[in-house]
Design an enzyme around this catalytic site. Structure first.
Site, PDB file in Angstrom:
ATOM      1  N   GLN A  30       3.363  -1.615   3.452  1.00 45.36           N
ATOM      2  CA  GLN A  30       2.221  -2.562   3.137  1.00 45.36           C
ATOM      3  C   GLN A  30       2.401  -3.789   2.345  1.00 45.36           C
ATOM      4  OE1 GLN A  30      -0.109   0.863   1.142  1.00 45.36           O
ATOM      5  NE2 GLN A  30       1.876   1.017   0.027  1.00 45.36           N
ATOM      6  N   HIS A  61      -8.959   6.836 -13.313  1.00 45.63           N
ATOM      7  CA  HIS A  61      -7.967   7.772 -13.671  1.00 45.63           C
ATOM      8  C   HIS A  61      -8.415   8.912 -14.694  1.00 45.63           C
ATOM      9  CE1 HIS A  61      -5.309   3.935 -12.714  1.00 45.63           C
ATOM     10  NE2 HIS A  61      -4.979   5.005 -11.626  1.00 45.63           N
ATOM     11  N   ASP A  85       0.771   3.541  -8.957  1.00 41.81           N
ATOM     12  CA  ASP A  85       0.797   2.409 -10.031  1.00 41.81           C
ATOM     13  C   ASP A  85       1.084   3.476 -11.591  1.00 41.81           C
ATOM     14  OD1 ASP A  85      -2.278   3.210  -8.912  1.00 41.81           O
ATOM     15  OD2 ASP A  85      -2.121   3.453 -11.247  1.00 41.81           O
ATOM     16  N   ASP A 155      -4.626  10.188  -4.767  1.00 46.78           N
ATOM     17  CA  ASP A 155      -5.064   9.169  -5.472  1.00 46.78           C
ATOM     18  C   ASP A 155      -4.387   8.215  -4.368  1.00 46.78           C
ATOM     19  OD1 ASP A 155      -3.440   7.262  -8.184  1.00 46.78           O
ATOM     20  OD2 ASP A 155      -5.343   6.829  -6.770  1.00 46.78           O
TER      21      ASP A 155
HETATM   22  N1  SAM Z   1      -6.934   3.830  -7.035  1.00 46.59           N
HETATM   23  C1  SAM Z   1      -6.712   3.328  -5.767  1.00 46.59           C
HETATM   24  C2  SAM Z   1      -7.799   3.311  -4.798  1.00 46.59           C
HETATM   25  O1  SAM Z   1      -8.700   4.266  -4.940  1.00 46.59           O
HETATM   26  O2  SAM Z   1      -7.695   2.771  -3.615  1.00 46.59           O
HETATM   27  C3  SAM Z   1      -5.339   3.895  -5.324  1.00 46.59           C
HETATM   28  C4  SAM Z   1      -4.292   3.342  -6.175  1.00 46.59           C
HETATM   29  S1  SAM Z   1      -2.711   3.898  -5.537  1.00 46.59           S
HETATM   30  C5  SAM Z   1      -1.868   2.346  -5.729  1.00 46.59           C
HETATM   31  C6  SAM Z   1      -2.805   4.286  -3.794  1.00 46.59           C
HETATM   32  C7  SAM Z   1      -1.420   4.613  -3.450  1.00 46.59           C
HETATM   33  O3  SAM Z   1      -1.431   5.563  -2.356  1.00 46.59           O
HETATM   34  C8  SAM Z   1      -0.453   3.499  -2.920  1.00 46.59           C
HETATM   35  O4  SAM Z   1       0.849   3.448  -3.990  1.00 46.59           O
HETATM   36  C9  SAM Z   1       0.143   3.717  -1.502  1.00 46.59           C
HETATM   37  O5  SAM Z   1       1.351   3.432  -1.579  1.00 46.59           O
HETATM   38  C10 SAM Z   1      -0.212   5.432  -1.574  1.00 46.59           C
HETATM   39  N2  SAM Z   1      -0.086   5.865  -0.143  1.00 46.59           N
HETATM   40  C11 SAM Z   1      -0.850   5.369   0.813  1.00 46.59           C
HETATM   41  N3  SAM Z   1      -0.604   6.088   1.841  1.00 46.59           N
HETATM   42  C12 SAM Z   1       0.258   7.249   1.562  1.00 46.59           C
HETATM   43  C13 SAM Z   1       0.408   8.460   2.022  1.00 46.59           C
HETATM   44  N4  SAM Z   1       0.483   8.758   3.341  1.00 46.59           N
HETATM   45  N5  SAM Z   1       1.508   9.082   1.403  1.00 46.59           N
HETATM   46  C14 SAM Z   1       1.488   8.984  -0.039  1.00 46.59           C
HETATM   47  N6  SAM Z   1       1.153   7.821  -0.613  1.00 46.59           N
HETATM   48  C15 SAM Z   1       0.532   7.048   0.022  1.00 46.59           C
END
Ligand code: SAM
Length: 286
Positions: A30, A61, A85, A155
């Protein structure tokens, strides 16, 4: 000074003044950008969508960790899907009763960049000896692991790009498989006012899969469009309807200091407005 315009919605969105660009990179999964904004602190966006800001991350959180963990009452093994994060990890790690925290994040660059540029999110939690950090697709992990968990917290990003699979029927089924008796799954499920279809779809997928499913809410300012919904899937319906005195005892006993969560907020968060109840096909908040 340039602006950062969120592109989650066509024709509607929030704008941040980028007072200082800290990092920008296209990772294997991404587009990542982290910048400073005078009012909201440090901000991270992925693929044009605001993920987290230093100013309001505590709301999100705290509500996605303390609600399921205090409702469960004796969670020992917690799984975080996504959460790169480190804010979710920080809040889970505050629970002394938790013995093991597995975090499955698809993008290792997010973890590394957030450790460096958002240190106030994880605050050292990545060094917690209970942590087992897995860089992998959360879908693949829950489909294949032999481990079992008391609480699973999804998350993830929104259901676009790598996050899409984390809103699929297969994902919810696999999470159900990975829960111990009495286990609870919670997920970020978008803002119903803007993404009502996502709430409806999750409800359809959880119905019949979990003995008890519902949603709870919290207003997180930078998740625009009103209150955010968190999906709740539990193997025991009593966990969602605990007496306030039980929640108060558990909260006091946890010794955790919060800035948003408290037992009354916990209990009230499950009271959904009529338009959301109608969308999920429930006659009431029971
Ligand atoms: N608080 C945010 C929200 O509500 O949109 C989410 C924050 S956190 C940064 C989201 C994380 O999900 C990202 O680090 C992303 O890389 C991860 N992510 C997305 N798709 C994923 C997957 N299929 N498996 C594991 N992690 C994933």
């Amino acid at each position: 000074m340039s602006d950062y315009q969120e592109t989650l919605y066509q024709g509607y969105g929030q704008r941040f003044q980028m007072d200082r660009l800290l990092h920008e990179v296209r990772t294997d999964h991404q587009h990542l950008v982290i910048f400073e904004n005078a009012r909201m602190g440090r901000v991270m966006a992925l693929d044009g969508v605001i993920q987290t800001t230093e100013s309001d991350e505590f709301i999100y959180h705290e509500m996605l960790t303390h609600v399921p963990i205090l409702a469960h009452g004796s969670a020992r093994r917690v799984l975080i899907i996504g959460g790169g994060d480190g804010g979710m990890l920080r809040e889970v790690a505050k629970h002394r009763g938790v013995e093991s925290i597995t975090m499955v994040e698809i993008d290792g660059t997010v973890v590394e960049m957030c450790k460096q540029f958002l240190p106030n999110h994880s605050r050292g939690a990545f060094d917690d000896p209970r942590l087992n950090l897995v860089i992998d697709d959360g879908m693949r992990f829950v489909s294949t692991t032999q481990e079992r968990f008391d609480v699973i917290i999804s998350d993830s990003t929104d259901p676009i790009g790598p996050g899409e699979v984390l809103f699929s029927e297969n994902f919810y089924q696999a999470c159900r498989r990975c829960l111990n008796d009495g286990g609870i799954l919670v997920t970020q499920n978008g803002t119903p006012f803007m993404q009502l279809g996502e709430v409806r779809t999750t409800a359809e997928r959880m119905n019949g899969l979990f003995p008890d499913w519902h949603f709870y809410q919290a207003a997180v300012p930078t998740y625009i469009g009103g209150a955010m919904a968190f999906a709740w899937g539990a193997c025991d319906s009593s966990y969602r309807k605990l007496p306030i005195d039980t929640l108060r005892q558990r909260y006091a006993g946890s010794g955790i200091i919060t800035r948003y969560y408290n037992p009354e907020i916990h209990q009230g968060a499950f009271a959904l407005p009529q338009y959301v109840l109608q969308a999920i096909g429930k006659p009431s908040n029971d």
